[in-house]
Design a protein around this motif. Structure first.
Motif, PDB file in Angstrom:
ATOM      1  N   GLU A 199      -4.166  -6.559  -7.732  1.00 43.40           N
ATOM      2  CA  GLU A 199      -5.438  -7.289  -7.618  1.00 43.40           C
ATOM      3  C   GLU A 199      -6.271  -7.146  -8.888  1.00 43.40           C
ATOM      4  O   GLU A 199      -6.874  -8.108  -9.372  1.00 43.40           O
ATOM      5  CB  GLU A 199      -6.216  -6.780  -6.413  1.00 43.40           C
ATOM      6  CG  GLU A 199      -5.574  -7.136  -5.071  1.00 43.40           C
ATOM      7  CD  GLU A 199      -6.254  -6.455  -3.905  1.00 43.40           C
ATOM      8  OE1 GLU A 199      -7.091  -5.539  -4.155  1.00 43.40           O
ATOM      9  OE2 GLU A 199      -5.954  -6.810  -2.740  1.00 43.40           O
ATOM     10  N   ASP A 244       0.816  -1.219   0.000  1.00 40.46           N
ATOM     11  CA  ASP A 244       0.000   0.000   0.000  1.00 40.46           C
ATOM     12  C   ASP A 244       0.844   1.261   0.000  1.00 40.46           C
ATOM     13  O   ASP A 244       0.380   2.342   0.395  1.00 40.46           O
ATOM     14  CB  ASP A 244      -0.934  -0.007   1.219  1.00 40.46           C
ATOM     15  CG  ASP A 244      -1.996  -1.088   1.108  1.00 40.46           C
ATOM     16  OD1 ASP A 244      -2.430  -1.353  -0.028  1.00 40.46           O
ATOM     17  OD2 ASP A 244      -2.360  -1.674   2.128  1.00 40.46           O
ATOM     18  N   ARG A 264      -3.471  -2.684  -4.962  1.00 40.16           N
ATOM     19  CA  ARG A 264      -4.781  -2.658  -5.633  1.00 40.16           C
ATOM     20  C   ARG A 264      -4.608  -2.860  -7.142  1.00 40.16           C
ATOM     21  O   ARG A 264      -5.429  -3.510  -7.784  1.00 40.16           O
ATOM     22  CB  ARG A 264      -5.500  -1.339  -5.353  1.00 40.16           C
ATOM     23  CG  ARG A 264      -5.865  -1.142  -3.877  1.00 40.16           C
ATOM     24  CD  ARG A 264      -6.901  -2.184  -3.437  1.00 40.16           C
ATOM     25  NE  ARG A 264      -7.235  -2.024  -2.024  1.00 40.16           N
ATOM     26  CZ  ARG A 264      -6.624  -2.665  -1.024  1.00 40.16           C
ATOM     27  NH1 ARG A 264      -5.638  -3.520  -1.301  1.00 40.16           N
ATOM     28  NH2 ARG A 264      -6.972  -2.470   0.213  1.00 40.16           N
TER      29      ARG A 264
END
Length: 322
Positions: free
Chosen positions: A204, A173, A201
């Motif tokens: 993903e 992150d 993210r």
């Protein structure tokens, strides 16, 4: 030599089909293209329809009764498809029904007139094969994208996606972008301008997109080549592994003679082709050639029984000219 006769060659691939018509003097008199003609990928009826479309275009303005021989190079060995092609030939008025053979000897013949040698194919899939007397002798790999085809375009693309996803995952992150030519290219391929909010993210989202459509992976092969040419370490490492996998497959089947490079990964100039060629020449001092037109090569194979050995050798380049 039956000077008035014609021969037909078919190169039926998963994405496209090409049909060539030649005179026995090596003059191309017709050429047609259509969609995928591989029955394993598209089914018997759909594949035969595409071959028929390409055949019709190739025969436009010609007398089909002059066709003395035909060869159709098709992946796999499906006798039922051979029957479908016979019906297509009859529907177009071609008296000489096609001899269906594996597409591997066709790829080999596209690179050399020698009857025996090795062909290394790397496109979306990958395989190495020994060809003896213009017939498939033995094969290494070529077992499909899921568990094999090491060094193929799909394998390279998947390796790139895995490496980039791993790098993004490790960044977690963090608000700092993961740097690198290949990382930037792969992320852009999947996400365009819709980045973030964090590397994790992005990873993903790339995984979800790749799982939803595996066909998004093979095009990454070109990005790897571009990044490796610019010196990107991640891309360079993938290229090296791909070259080692491909040449290891050659080692399993090679028994002398020329080595023909076929498939988009190896017929296009780039770091994979360069690395593979260097290994092959250093390890075996072999003559390495590049496959040219597959439909022309199939036509040349169809013409072999109608030509003398010297004629077939002298005319090989004319038949296989792109």
């Amino acid at each position: 030599m039956h000077n008035g006769s014609l021969v037909v060659g078919v190169d039926a691939g998963g994405t496209s089909t090409r049909v060539a018509v030649y005179s026995l003097r090596g003059t191309r008199v017709g050429y047609g293209r259509a969609g995928g003609g591989n029955p394993s990928a598209h089914g018997l009826t759909a594949a035969a329809t595409e071959v028929g479309t390409a055949l019709k275009a190739a025969l436009d303005g010609l007398d089909p009764s002059l066709v003395a021989a035909s060869v159709a190079g098709v992946a796999g060995n499906n006798p039922a498809f051979g029957q479908e092609l016979k019906r297509v030939w009859a529907a177009h008025g071609v008296p000489a029904r096609p001899r269906m053979i594996n597409d591997v000897p066709v790829a080999y013949a596209a690179g050399t007139p020698e009857p025996s040698g090795t062909v290394l194919l790397a496109g979306t899939g990958a395989a190495a094969a020994r060809v003896t007397g213009h017939e498939l002798d033995s094969i290494a790999d070529g077992l499909g994208w899921l568990l094999a085809d090491e060094g193929s375009g799909f394998w390279i693309g998947r390796a790139a996606a895995k490496a980039v996803v791993r790098a993004l995952d490790r960044a977690g992150d963090s608000d700092r972008p993961v740097e690198g030519t290949l990382v930037e290219s792969v992320v852009g391929h999947f996400l365009g301008d819709e980045r973030g909010p964090t590397p994790r993210r992005e990873a993903e989202r790339i995984v979800r997109l790749a799982q939803a459509d595996r066909m998004t992976l093979a095009p990454l092969s070109a990005l790897v080549s571009q990044a490796a040419a610019e010196g990107d370490p991640m891309a360079t490492e993938i290229v090296g592994r791909a070259a080692r996998h491909l040449t290891e497959s050659v080692a399993r089947v090679y028994q002398g003679g020329p080595i023909v490079l076929a498939g988009s990964v190896l017929t296009s100039e780039g770091p994979v082709r360069q690395a593979v060629t260097e290994i092959l020449r250093e390890r075996w001092a072999a003559t390495v050639t590049t496959a040219r037109d597959g439909a022309g090569a199939a036509s040349w194979l169809a013409a072999l029984p109608l030509l003398s050995t010297r004629e077939s050798t002298d005319l090989h380049q004319a038949f296989t000219e792109p």
